[in-house]
Scaffold this motif. Sequence first.
Motif, PDB file in Angstrom:
ATOM      1  N   TRP A  45      32.456  42.152  22.831  1.00 20.54           N
ATOM      2  CA  TRP A  45      31.470  41.260  23.434  1.00 20.54           C
ATOM      3  C   TRP A  45      31.671  41.117  24.938  1.00 20.54           C
ATOM      4  CZ3 TRP A  45      32.227  36.842  19.326  1.00 20.54           C
ATOM      5  CH2 TRP A  45      31.563  37.200  18.151  1.00 20.54           C
ATOM      6  N   GLY A  46      32.936  41.260  25.403  1.00 21.71           N
ATOM      7  CA  GLY A  46      33.205  41.084  26.825  1.00 21.71           C
ATOM      8  C   GLY A  46      33.043  39.635  27.256  1.00 21.71           C
ATOM      9  N   GLY A  47      32.949  39.423  28.552  1.00 25.05           N
ATOM     10  CA  GLY A  47      32.735  38.080  29.078  1.00 25.05           C
ATOM     11  C   GLY A  47      33.926  37.563  29.857  1.00 25.05           C
ATOM     12  N   ALA A  48      33.812  36.329  30.322  1.00 24.65           N
ATOM     13  CA  ALA A  48      34.825  35.706  31.169  1.00 24.65           C
ATOM     14  C   ALA A  48      36.145  35.546  30.430  1.00 24.65           C
ATOM     15  CB  ALA A  48      34.331  34.343  31.650  1.00 24.65           C
ATOM     16  N   GLU A  49      37.253  35.718  31.140  1.00 27.28           N
ATOM     17  CA  GLU A  49      38.594  35.577  30.560  1.00 27.28           C
ATOM     18  C   GLU A  49      39.011  34.113  30.647  1.00 27.28           C
ATOM     19  OE1 GLU A  49      41.212  38.328  32.441  1.00 27.28           O
ATOM     20  OE2 GLU A  49      40.216  40.077  31.582  1.00 27.28           O
ATOM     21  N   GLN A  50      38.654  33.352  29.630  1.00 24.55           N
ATOM     22  CA  GLN A  50      38.871  31.905  29.654  1.00 24.55           C
ATOM     23  C   GLN A  50      40.052  31.432  28.828  1.00 24.55           C
ATOM     24  OE1 GLN A  50      34.914  30.867  28.199  1.00 24.55           O
ATOM     25  NE2 GLN A  50      34.363  30.107  30.239  1.00 24.55           N
ATOM     26  N   ALA A  51      40.404  32.164  27.770  1.00 24.57           N
ATOM     27  CA  ALA A  51      41.415  31.663  26.837  1.00 24.57           C
ATOM     28  C   ALA A  51      42.138  32.831  26.175  1.00 24.57           C
ATOM     29  CB  ALA A  51      40.774  30.764  25.784  1.00 24.57           C
ATOM     30  N   VAL A  52      43.382  32.602  25.790  1.00 26.30           N
ATOM     31  CA  VAL A  52      44.221  33.628  25.174  1.00 26.30           C
ATOM     32  C   VAL A  52      43.818  33.854  23.723  1.00 26.30           C
ATOM     33  CG1 VAL A  52      46.568  34.052  24.315  1.00 26.30           C
ATOM     34  CG2 VAL A  52      46.206  33.312  26.683  1.00 26.30           C
ATOM     35  N   ALA A  53      43.700  35.115  23.346  1.00 25.97           N
ATOM     36  CA  ALA A  53      43.610  35.507  21.941  1.00 25.97           C
ATOM     37  C   ALA A  53      45.029  35.854  21.504  1.00 25.97           C
ATOM     38  CB  ALA A  53      42.674  36.692  21.765  1.00 25.97           C
ATOM     39  N   ILE A  54      45.609  35.032  20.671  1.00 26.09           N
ATOM     40  CA  ILE A  54      47.034  35.111  20.332  1.00 26.09           C
ATOM     41  C   ILE A  54      47.415  36.506  19.844  1.00 26.09           C
ATOM     42  CG2 ILE A  54      48.808  34.245  18.739  1.00 26.09           C
ATOM     43  CD1 ILE A  54      47.342  31.540  18.805  1.00 26.09           C
ATOM     44  N   GLY A  55      48.507  37.021  20.417  1.00 30.07           N
ATOM     45  CA  GLY A  55      49.075  38.271  19.943  1.00 30.07           C
ATOM     46  C   GLY A  55      48.335  39.527  20.332  1.00 30.07           C
ATOM     47  N   THR A  56      47.294  39.414  21.148  1.00 31.07           N
ATOM     48  CA  THR A  56      46.479  40.583  21.499  1.00 31.07           C
ATOM     49  C   THR A  56      46.753  41.086  22.908  1.00 31.07           C
ATOM     50  OG1 THR A  56      44.646  39.311  22.443  1.00 31.07           O
ATOM     51  CG2 THR A  56      44.620  39.679  20.049  1.00 31.07           C
ATOM     52  N   GLY A  57      47.401  40.263  23.735  1.00 24.67           N
ATOM     53  CA  GLY A  57      47.557  40.609  25.138  1.00 24.67           C
ATOM     54  C   GLY A  57      46.304  40.369  25.954  1.00 24.67           C
ATOM     55  N   ARG A  58      45.298  39.784  25.337  1.00 19.13           N
ATOM     56  CA  ARG A  58      43.990  39.639  25.983  1.00 19.13           C
ATOM     57  C   ARG A  58      43.614  38.181  26.193  1.00 19.13           C
ATOM     58  NH1 ARG A  58      40.411  43.948  25.377  1.00 19.13           N
ATOM     59  NH2 ARG A  58      39.129  42.704  26.792  1.00 19.13           N
TER      60      ARG A  58
END
Length: 465
Positions: free
Chosen positions: A60-73
Amino acid sequence: MTGQTVVQRLAALADEVRRTGLPGDLRDDVARRVLDLIGNSLAATGLPAVRAVTAVAEGWGGAEQAVAIGTGRRLPAAAAALVNGTRAHSLDFDDTHLPSVLHPSSPVVPAALAAAEATAASGAALLDAAGMGIEVTVRLGMGGYDRKLGNSEFFERGQHATSICGAIGAAVAAAMLYRLDADGIAHAAGIAASMGAGLLEANRTGGTVKRVHCGWAAHSGVVAAEMARHGLTGPPTVVEGRFGFLHAFCGERADVDAVVDRLGTHWELPGIFFKPYPCNHFTHAGIDAALALRAQGVDPAAIESIELGVPSPVLRTIAEPAADKARPESGYHAAFSGPYTVAAALLGGGGLGLGHDDFTDAAAADEQRLALAAKVRCVADARCDEIFPNQLPAVLRVELRDGTRHEVRVDVNRGGPDNPLSSAELATKFAFNAEGVPDRDAIAAAVLDLAAAPDVAALMERVRG
Protein backbone atom coordinates in the motif's frame (compact mmCIF):
# COMPACT_ATOMS: atom_id res chain seq x y z
CA MET A 1 -25.54 12.67 32.58
CA THR A 2 -29.13 11.81 31.66
CA GLY A 3 -30.29 11.90 28.07
CA GLN A 4 -27.02 10.60 26.63
CA THR A 5 -26.97 7.60 24.31
CA VAL A 6 -24.76 4.60 25.04
CA VAL A 7 -21.94 5.67 22.74
CA GLN A 8 -22.07 9.18 24.16
CA ARG A 9 -21.70 7.82 27.70
CA LEU A 10 -18.74 5.67 26.66
CA ALA A 11 -17.17 8.62 24.86
CA ALA A 12 -17.69 10.94 27.83
CA LEU A 13 -15.78 8.55 30.07
CA ALA A 14 -13.07 8.13 27.43
CA ASP A 15 -12.70 11.91 27.19
CA GLU A 16 -12.44 12.17 30.97
CA VAL A 17 -9.75 9.46 31.02
CA ARG A 18 -7.93 11.24 28.17
CA ARG A 19 -7.81 14.45 30.21
CA THR A 20 -7.22 13.10 33.73
CA GLY A 21 -5.69 9.64 33.24
CA LEU A 22 -6.42 6.19 34.61
CA PRO A 23 -5.64 5.32 38.24
CA GLY A 24 -2.11 4.02 38.73
CA ASP A 25 -3.14 0.42 39.35
CA LEU A 26 -5.07 0.31 36.08
CA ARG A 27 -2.14 1.84 34.19
CA ASP A 28 0.09 -0.88 35.66
CA ASP A 29 -2.38 -3.53 34.53
CA VAL A 30 -2.42 -2.14 30.97
CA ALA A 31 1.38 -2.07 30.89
CA ARG A 32 1.42 -5.80 31.68
CA ARG A 33 -0.99 -6.35 28.79
CA VAL A 34 1.19 -4.34 26.43
CA LEU A 35 4.17 -6.48 27.47
CA ASP A 36 2.15 -9.66 26.89
CA LEU A 37 1.02 -8.46 23.48
CA ILE A 38 4.48 -7.41 22.31
CA GLY A 39 5.87 -10.78 23.35
CA ASN A 40 3.12 -12.61 21.47
CA SER A 41 3.76 -10.40 18.43
CA LEU A 42 7.50 -11.03 18.42
CA ALA A 43 6.91 -14.78 18.64
CA ALA A 44 4.72 -14.67 15.51
CA THR A 45 7.60 -13.67 13.23
CA GLY A 46 7.81 -15.89 10.17
CA LEU A 47 4.25 -17.21 10.19
CA PRO A 48 2.78 -17.43 6.67
CA ALA A 49 -0.29 -15.38 7.61
CA VAL A 50 1.93 -12.65 9.08
CA ARG A 51 4.09 -12.62 5.95
CA ALA A 52 1.01 -12.34 3.75
CA VAL A 53 -0.50 -9.45 5.68
CA THR A 54 2.84 -7.65 5.89
CA ALA A 55 3.31 -7.95 2.12
CA VAL A 56 -0.14 -6.46 1.52
CA ALA A 57 0.47 -3.59 3.95
CA GLU A 58 3.88 -2.81 2.48
CA GLY A 59 2.35 -2.79 -1.00
CA TRP A 60 0.00 0.00 0.00
CA GLY A 61 2.91 2.37 0.67
CA GLY A 62 2.34 5.70 2.37
CA ALA A 63 3.82 7.79 5.16
CA GLU A 64 6.17 6.10 7.65
CA GLN A 65 4.20 6.80 10.82
CA ALA A 66 4.48 3.69 12.99
CA VAL A 67 6.57 0.54 13.43
CA ALA A 68 5.33 -2.79 12.10
CA ILE A 69 6.80 -5.10 14.75
CA GLY A 70 9.54 -7.44 13.59
CA THR A 71 9.53 -6.26 9.97
CA GLY A 72 12.19 -3.55 10.04
CA ARG A 73 9.60 -1.26 8.49
CA ARG A 74 7.61 1.82 9.38
CA LEU A 75 4.19 2.11 7.75
CA PRO A 76 1.14 4.38 7.87
CA ALA A 77 -0.52 4.07 11.27
CA ALA A 78 -3.50 2.03 10.02
CA ALA A 79 -1.24 -0.35 8.10
CA ALA A 80 1.07 -0.84 11.09
CA ALA A 81 -2.00 -1.59 13.23
CA LEU A 82 -3.07 -4.23 10.69
CA VAL A 83 0.30 -5.98 10.81
CA ASN A 84 0.70 -5.76 14.57
CA GLY A 85 -2.87 -6.83 15.32
CA THR A 86 -2.41 -9.85 13.07
CA ARG A 87 0.80 -10.75 14.87
CA ALA A 88 -0.79 -10.28 18.30
CA HIS A 89 -3.55 -12.82 17.65
CA SER A 90 -1.75 -15.26 15.35
CA LEU A 91 -0.53 -17.67 18.04
CA ASP A 92 -3.77 -17.55 20.06
CA PHE A 93 -1.68 -16.57 23.09
CA ASP A 94 -3.57 -13.32 23.80
CA ASP A 95 -5.53 -12.39 26.91
CA THR A 96 -9.19 -13.37 27.36
CA HIS A 97 -12.16 -11.74 29.06
CA LEU A 98 -14.85 -13.89 30.65
CA PRO A 99 -17.75 -14.36 30.35
CA SER A 100 -17.77 -12.48 27.03
CA VAL A 101 -15.05 -14.89 25.76
CA LEU A 102 -13.15 -12.37 23.68
CA HIS A 103 -9.51 -11.27 23.39
CA PRO A 104 -9.58 -7.52 23.99
CA SER A 105 -5.93 -6.48 23.91
CA SER A 106 -5.10 -7.79 20.44
CA PRO A 107 -7.36 -5.42 18.46
CA VAL A 108 -6.96 -2.44 20.81
CA VAL A 109 -3.29 -2.23 21.80
CA PRO A 110 -1.92 -2.36 18.21
CA ALA A 111 -4.25 0.49 17.24
CA ALA A 112 -3.18 2.46 20.31
CA LEU A 113 0.53 1.87 19.66
CA ALA A 114 0.21 3.01 16.05
CA ALA A 115 -1.80 6.11 16.93
CA ALA A 116 0.57 6.93 19.79
CA GLU A 117 3.55 6.84 17.45
CA ALA A 118 1.76 8.88 14.81
CA THR A 119 0.90 11.60 17.31
CA ALA A 120 4.07 11.44 19.48
CA ALA A 121 1.84 10.74 22.49
CA SER A 122 3.32 9.96 25.89
CA GLY A 123 3.53 6.48 27.34
CA ALA A 124 0.92 7.41 29.94
CA ALA A 125 -1.47 8.58 27.19
CA LEU A 126 -0.94 5.25 25.41
CA LEU A 127 -1.80 3.29 28.56
CA ASP A 128 -4.88 5.42 29.24
CA ALA A 129 -6.17 5.03 25.68
CA ALA A 130 -5.45 1.31 25.49
CA GLY A 131 -7.09 0.71 28.87
CA MET A 132 -10.22 2.58 27.87
CA GLY A 133 -10.37 0.83 24.50
CA ILE A 134 -10.07 -2.56 26.17
CA GLU A 135 -12.84 -1.62 28.62
CA VAL A 136 -15.15 -0.57 25.78
CA THR A 137 -14.42 -3.80 23.90
CA VAL A 138 -15.33 -6.11 26.78
CA ARG A 139 -18.39 -4.06 27.72
CA LEU A 140 -19.72 -4.39 24.18
CA GLY A 141 -18.96 -8.10 24.43
CA MET A 142 -21.01 -8.27 27.62
CA GLY A 143 -23.85 -6.63 25.70
CA GLY A 144 -23.95 -9.82 23.64
CA TYR A 145 -23.74 -12.19 26.60
CA ASP A 146 -27.02 -13.96 27.37
CA ARG A 147 -27.18 -15.06 31.01
CA LYS A 148 -30.09 -17.43 30.39
CA LEU A 149 -28.28 -19.02 27.50
CA GLY A 150 -25.03 -19.05 29.48
CA ASN A 151 -23.05 -18.05 26.44
CA SER A 152 -22.23 -15.19 24.09
CA GLU A 153 -24.83 -14.59 21.42
CA PHE A 154 -22.00 -13.55 19.12
CA PHE A 155 -20.46 -16.99 19.59
CA GLU A 156 -23.81 -18.76 19.16
CA ARG A 157 -24.14 -17.10 15.76
CA GLY A 158 -20.59 -17.95 14.70
CA GLN A 159 -19.38 -14.36 15.02
CA HIS A 160 -15.95 -13.42 16.37
CA ALA A 161 -16.79 -10.93 19.12
CA THR A 162 -13.11 -10.09 19.50
CA SER A 163 -12.83 -8.45 16.11
CA ILE A 164 -16.40 -7.13 15.99
CA CYS A 165 -16.31 -5.40 19.38
CA GLY A 166 -12.58 -4.80 19.13
CA ALA A 167 -12.92 -2.52 16.12
CA ILE A 168 -14.94 -0.10 18.26
CA GLY A 169 -12.57 -0.36 21.22
CA ALA A 170 -9.66 0.27 18.88
CA ALA A 171 -11.40 3.34 17.47
CA VAL A 172 -11.97 4.75 20.96
CA ALA A 173 -8.30 4.25 21.84
CA ALA A 174 -7.05 5.79 18.58
CA ALA A 175 -9.47 8.72 18.85
CA MET A 176 -8.20 9.49 22.35
CA LEU A 177 -4.62 9.56 21.08
CA TYR A 178 -5.63 11.80 18.18
CA ARG A 179 -6.89 14.07 20.96
CA LEU A 180 -10.50 14.10 19.79
CA ASP A 181 -13.08 15.39 22.27
CA ALA A 182 -16.08 13.42 23.50
CA ASP A 183 -18.09 14.12 20.34
CA GLY A 184 -15.17 13.05 18.15
CA ILE A 185 -14.62 9.86 20.13
CA ALA A 186 -18.32 9.01 19.82
CA HIS A 187 -18.16 9.57 16.06
CA ALA A 188 -15.07 7.36 15.75
CA ALA A 189 -16.85 4.58 17.64
CA GLY A 190 -19.97 5.03 15.52
CA ILE A 191 -17.95 4.79 12.32
CA ALA A 192 -16.04 1.71 13.47
CA ALA A 193 -19.31 -0.07 14.30
CA SER A 194 -19.82 -0.42 10.55
CA MET A 195 -16.38 -1.97 10.11
CA GLY A 196 -16.12 -4.81 12.64
CA ALA A 197 -16.42 -8.35 11.28
CA GLY A 198 -15.22 -11.91 11.77
CA LEU A 199 -16.56 -15.46 11.40
CA LEU A 200 -15.45 -18.41 13.52
CA GLU A 201 -15.79 -21.23 10.99
CA ALA A 202 -12.01 -21.42 10.58
CA ASN A 203 -11.81 -22.66 14.19
CA ARG A 204 -13.83 -25.69 13.18
CA THR A 205 -12.75 -26.73 9.72
CA GLY A 206 -9.56 -24.88 8.79
CA GLY A 207 -8.13 -21.76 7.22
CA THR A 208 -5.85 -19.11 8.72
CA VAL A 209 -8.07 -16.07 8.17
CA LYS A 210 -8.88 -15.83 11.89
CA ARG A 211 -5.30 -14.70 12.47
CA VAL A 212 -6.10 -11.50 10.58
CA HIS A 213 -9.28 -10.65 12.51
CA CYS A 214 -7.58 -8.59 15.22
CA GLY A 215 -5.35 -6.90 12.68
CA TRP A 216 -8.32 -5.81 10.63
CA ALA A 217 -10.12 -4.60 13.75
CA ALA A 218 -7.05 -2.55 14.77
CA HIS A 219 -6.78 -1.18 11.24
CA SER A 220 -10.48 -0.31 11.24
CA GLY A 221 -10.15 1.47 14.57
CA VAL A 222 -7.34 3.72 13.35
CA VAL A 223 -9.13 4.44 10.07
CA ALA A 224 -12.38 5.26 11.91
CA ALA A 225 -10.56 7.67 14.23
CA GLU A 226 -8.82 9.33 11.29
CA MET A 227 -12.15 9.69 9.49
CA ALA A 228 -13.77 11.22 12.56
CA ARG A 229 -10.81 13.56 12.84
CA HIS A 230 -11.60 14.80 9.33
CA GLY A 231 -15.31 15.27 9.93
CA LEU A 232 -17.05 11.96 9.17
CA THR A 233 -19.81 11.20 11.67
CA GLY A 234 -21.50 8.17 13.17
CA PRO A 235 -25.07 7.66 14.41
CA PRO A 236 -25.68 8.68 18.05
CA THR A 237 -27.70 5.51 18.72
CA VAL A 238 -25.15 3.23 17.06
CA VAL A 239 -25.09 0.79 20.00
CA GLU A 240 -28.73 0.51 21.10
CA GLY A 241 -30.66 1.59 17.99
CA ARG A 242 -33.12 -0.59 16.06
CA PHE A 243 -30.53 -0.98 13.32
CA GLY A 244 -27.60 -0.45 15.66
CA PHE A 245 -24.66 -2.59 16.67
CA LEU A 246 -26.15 -4.87 19.31
CA HIS A 247 -29.47 -5.54 17.59
CA ALA A 248 -27.79 -6.19 14.26
CA PHE A 249 -25.34 -8.71 15.69
CA CYS A 250 -27.26 -10.21 18.62
CA GLY A 251 -30.95 -9.55 17.97
CA GLU A 252 -33.42 -9.74 20.84
CA ARG A 253 -30.88 -11.34 23.17
CA ALA A 254 -28.76 -8.18 23.28
CA ASP A 255 -28.32 -6.58 26.71
CA VAL A 256 -27.80 -2.84 26.25
CA ASP A 257 -27.74 -2.17 29.99
CA ALA A 258 -24.69 -4.42 30.45
CA VAL A 259 -22.60 -2.09 28.29
CA VAL A 260 -22.96 0.82 30.71
CA ASP A 261 -23.47 -1.08 33.99
CA ARG A 262 -21.50 0.79 36.71
CA LEU A 263 -19.61 2.61 33.97
CA GLY A 264 -16.78 4.63 35.45
CA THR A 265 -17.00 3.02 38.89
CA HIS A 266 -16.36 -0.64 38.02
CA TRP A 267 -13.58 -1.69 35.64
CA GLU A 268 -13.54 -5.06 33.90
CA LEU A 269 -9.91 -4.50 32.94
CA PRO A 270 -8.12 -6.10 35.94
CA GLY A 271 -10.12 -9.33 35.69
CA ILE A 272 -9.04 -10.19 32.14
CA PHE A 273 -7.18 -13.51 31.96
CA PHE A 274 -3.59 -13.90 30.77
CA LYS A 275 -2.96 -17.08 28.81
CA PRO A 276 -0.28 -19.53 29.95
CA TYR A 277 -0.52 -21.66 26.79
CA PRO A 278 -0.43 -20.61 23.09
CA CYS A 279 -3.71 -22.23 22.11
CA ASN A 280 -7.46 -21.73 22.26
CA HIS A 281 -8.56 -20.87 25.80
CA PHE A 282 -11.24 -23.56 25.75
CA THR A 283 -8.44 -26.16 25.79
CA HIS A 284 -6.58 -24.78 28.82
CA ALA A 285 -8.37 -26.54 31.67
CA GLY A 286 -7.97 -29.86 29.84
CA ILE A 287 -4.26 -29.14 29.52
CA ASP A 288 -4.04 -28.34 33.24
CA ALA A 289 -5.79 -31.61 34.05
CA ALA A 290 -3.46 -33.57 31.76
CA LEU A 291 -0.40 -31.93 33.31
CA ALA A 292 -1.74 -32.85 36.76
CA LEU A 293 -2.17 -36.49 35.72
CA ARG A 294 1.34 -36.53 34.32
CA ALA A 295 2.64 -35.10 37.62
CA GLN A 296 0.82 -37.93 39.43
CA GLY A 297 2.84 -40.43 37.43
CA VAL A 298 0.28 -41.55 34.83
CA ASP A 299 2.17 -43.24 31.98
CA PRO A 300 0.74 -42.27 28.56
CA ALA A 301 1.83 -45.64 27.18
CA ALA A 302 -0.45 -47.39 29.69
CA ILE A 303 -3.59 -45.42 28.77
CA GLU A 304 -6.51 -47.34 27.29
CA SER A 305 -9.02 -44.48 26.93
CA ILE A 306 -9.47 -40.80 27.78
CA GLU A 307 -12.64 -38.78 28.31
CA LEU A 308 -12.48 -34.98 28.22
CA GLY A 309 -15.55 -33.32 29.73
CA VAL A 310 -16.13 -29.66 28.84
CA PRO A 311 -19.02 -27.17 28.70
CA SER A 312 -21.50 -28.00 25.95
CA PRO A 313 -20.88 -24.83 23.86
CA VAL A 314 -17.15 -25.55 23.83
CA LEU A 315 -17.56 -28.81 21.91
CA ARG A 316 -18.18 -26.98 18.65
CA THR A 317 -14.76 -25.34 18.81
CA ILE A 318 -12.42 -27.99 20.24
CA ALA A 319 -14.21 -31.28 19.53
CA GLU A 320 -16.08 -31.00 16.21
CA PRO A 321 -15.72 -32.34 13.59
CA ALA A 322 -14.32 -35.19 15.67
CA ALA A 323 -12.13 -36.67 12.93
CA ASP A 324 -10.52 -33.32 12.17
CA LYS A 325 -9.85 -32.60 15.84
CA ALA A 326 -8.24 -36.02 16.37
CA ARG A 327 -5.91 -35.40 13.42
CA PRO A 328 -5.51 -31.62 13.02
CA GLU A 329 -4.26 -30.58 9.59
CA SER A 330 -1.61 -28.18 10.92
CA GLY A 331 -0.06 -26.81 14.07
CA TYR A 332 -2.47 -23.90 14.00
CA HIS A 333 -5.49 -26.18 13.92
CA ALA A 334 -3.96 -28.30 16.69
CA ALA A 335 -4.31 -25.23 18.91
CA PHE A 336 -8.10 -25.60 18.62
CA SER A 337 -8.20 -29.33 19.33
CA GLY A 338 -9.17 -30.78 22.69
CA PRO A 339 -7.83 -34.26 21.86
CA TYR A 340 -4.49 -32.99 20.55
CA THR A 341 -3.81 -30.57 23.42
CA VAL A 342 -4.59 -33.23 26.03
CA ALA A 343 -2.28 -35.68 24.27
CA ALA A 344 0.49 -33.10 23.97
CA ALA A 345 0.25 -32.23 27.67
CA LEU A 346 0.29 -35.89 28.72
CA LEU A 347 3.40 -36.51 26.63
CA GLY A 348 5.24 -33.40 27.77
CA GLY A 349 5.53 -29.80 26.63
CA GLY A 350 7.51 -26.60 26.87
CA GLY A 351 6.96 -23.03 28.03
CA LEU A 352 4.69 -22.86 31.06
CA GLY A 353 3.27 -26.33 30.31
CA LEU A 354 2.79 -26.29 26.55
CA GLY A 355 4.76 -24.01 24.26
CA HIS A 356 5.11 -22.89 20.66
CA ASP A 357 7.05 -26.05 19.77
CA ASP A 358 3.93 -28.06 20.59
CA PHE A 359 1.99 -26.26 17.84
CA THR A 360 4.28 -26.56 14.86
CA ASP A 361 3.10 -28.49 11.81
CA ALA A 362 5.66 -31.17 12.64
CA ALA A 363 4.37 -31.54 16.21
CA ALA A 364 0.78 -31.78 14.96
CA ALA A 365 1.82 -34.62 12.62
CA ASP A 366 3.68 -36.58 15.30
CA GLU A 367 2.22 -40.08 15.27
CA GLN A 368 2.74 -40.66 19.00
CA ARG A 369 0.64 -37.59 19.80
CA LEU A 370 -1.97 -38.48 17.20
CA ALA A 371 -2.25 -42.03 18.49
CA LEU A 372 -2.94 -40.71 21.98
CA ALA A 373 -5.31 -38.03 20.67
CA ALA A 374 -7.30 -40.76 18.94
CA LYS A 375 -8.08 -42.20 22.38
CA VAL A 376 -9.70 -38.96 23.57
CA ARG A 377 -13.49 -38.74 23.55
CA CYS A 378 -14.93 -35.26 24.16
CA VAL A 379 -18.26 -34.99 25.99
CA ALA A 380 -20.45 -32.36 27.59
CA ASP A 381 -20.15 -32.21 31.37
CA ALA A 382 -23.00 -30.94 33.56
CA ARG A 383 -20.80 -29.31 36.20
CA CYS A 384 -18.76 -27.58 33.51
CA ASP A 385 -22.00 -26.24 32.02
CA GLU A 386 -22.90 -24.74 35.40
CA ILE A 387 -19.57 -22.89 35.65
CA PHE A 388 -19.18 -21.79 32.01
CA PRO A 389 -18.47 -19.09 30.85
CA ASN A 390 -17.34 -17.43 34.09
CA GLN A 391 -14.53 -19.97 33.88
CA LEU A 392 -13.65 -22.40 31.08
CA PRO A 393 -13.54 -25.65 33.10
CA ALA A 394 -12.84 -29.27 32.19
CA VAL A 395 -12.68 -32.74 33.69
CA LEU A 396 -10.30 -35.40 32.43
CA ARG A 397 -10.94 -39.10 33.07
CA VAL A 398 -8.32 -41.67 32.12
CA GLU A 399 -8.59 -45.46 32.19
CA LEU A 400 -5.39 -47.51 32.08
CA ARG A 401 -4.98 -50.94 30.52
CA ASP A 402 -4.94 -52.56 33.96
CA GLY A 403 -8.38 -51.08 34.70
CA THR A 404 -7.10 -48.30 36.98
CA ARG A 405 -9.00 -45.04 36.61
CA HIS A 406 -7.89 -41.47 37.30
CA GLU A 407 -9.88 -38.24 37.26
CA VAL A 408 -8.83 -34.60 37.54
CA ARG A 409 -11.32 -31.75 37.50
CA VAL A 410 -10.21 -28.15 36.86
CA ASP A 411 -12.87 -25.54 37.65
CA VAL A 412 -10.68 -22.42 37.72
CA ASN A 413 -8.41 -21.42 34.86
CA ARG A 414 -4.79 -20.48 35.29
CA GLY A 415 -4.07 -16.84 34.47
CA GLY A 416 -7.30 -15.34 35.84
CA PRO A 417 -7.89 -13.40 39.05
CA ASP A 418 -8.68 -16.59 41.01
CA ASN A 419 -5.50 -18.36 39.84
CA PRO A 420 -3.25 -15.59 38.47
CA LEU A 421 0.05 -15.84 36.69
CA SER A 422 2.71 -14.30 38.90
CA SER A 423 4.93 -11.48 37.70
CA ALA A 424 7.71 -14.04 37.39
CA GLU A 425 5.51 -16.28 35.21
CA LEU A 426 4.56 -13.35 32.98
CA ALA A 427 8.25 -12.48 32.68
CA THR A 428 8.98 -16.10 31.77
CA LYS A 429 6.25 -16.01 29.13
CA PHE A 430 7.66 -12.81 27.62
CA ALA A 431 11.21 -14.18 27.62
CA PHE A 432 9.93 -17.38 26.01
CA ASN A 433 8.11 -15.38 23.31
CA ALA A 434 11.06 -13.03 22.72
CA GLU A 435 13.70 -15.74 22.60
CA GLY A 436 16.54 -14.60 20.34
CA VAL A 437 15.36 -10.98 20.30
CA PRO A 438 18.19 -8.54 21.16
CA ASP A 439 17.63 -6.44 24.29
CA ARG A 440 14.57 -8.40 25.37
CA ASP A 441 15.18 -7.47 29.00
CA ALA A 442 15.44 -3.80 28.04
CA ILE A 443 12.21 -4.11 26.04
CA ALA A 444 10.39 -5.55 29.05
CA ALA A 445 11.72 -2.83 31.32
CA ALA A 446 10.70 -0.11 28.84
CA VAL A 447 7.16 -1.47 28.58
CA LEU A 448 6.67 -1.70 32.31
CA ASP A 449 7.96 1.89 32.65
CA LEU A 450 5.68 3.32 29.96
CA ALA A 451 3.78 5.50 32.44
CA ALA A 452 6.91 7.64 32.80
CA ALA A 453 7.98 7.60 29.13
CA PRO A 454 7.74 10.86 27.14
CA ASP A 455 6.71 8.87 24.05
CA VAL A 456 6.69 5.33 22.68
CA ALA A 457 9.21 5.88 19.88
CA ALA A 458 12.21 4.37 21.69
CA LEU A 459 10.25 1.27 22.69
CA MET A 460 8.89 0.67 19.21
CA GLU A 461 12.31 1.12 17.65
CA ARG A 462 13.57 -1.72 19.87
CA VAL A 463 10.90 -4.09 18.49
CA ARG A 464 11.13 -2.90 14.90
CA GLY A 465 13.40 -5.81 13.96
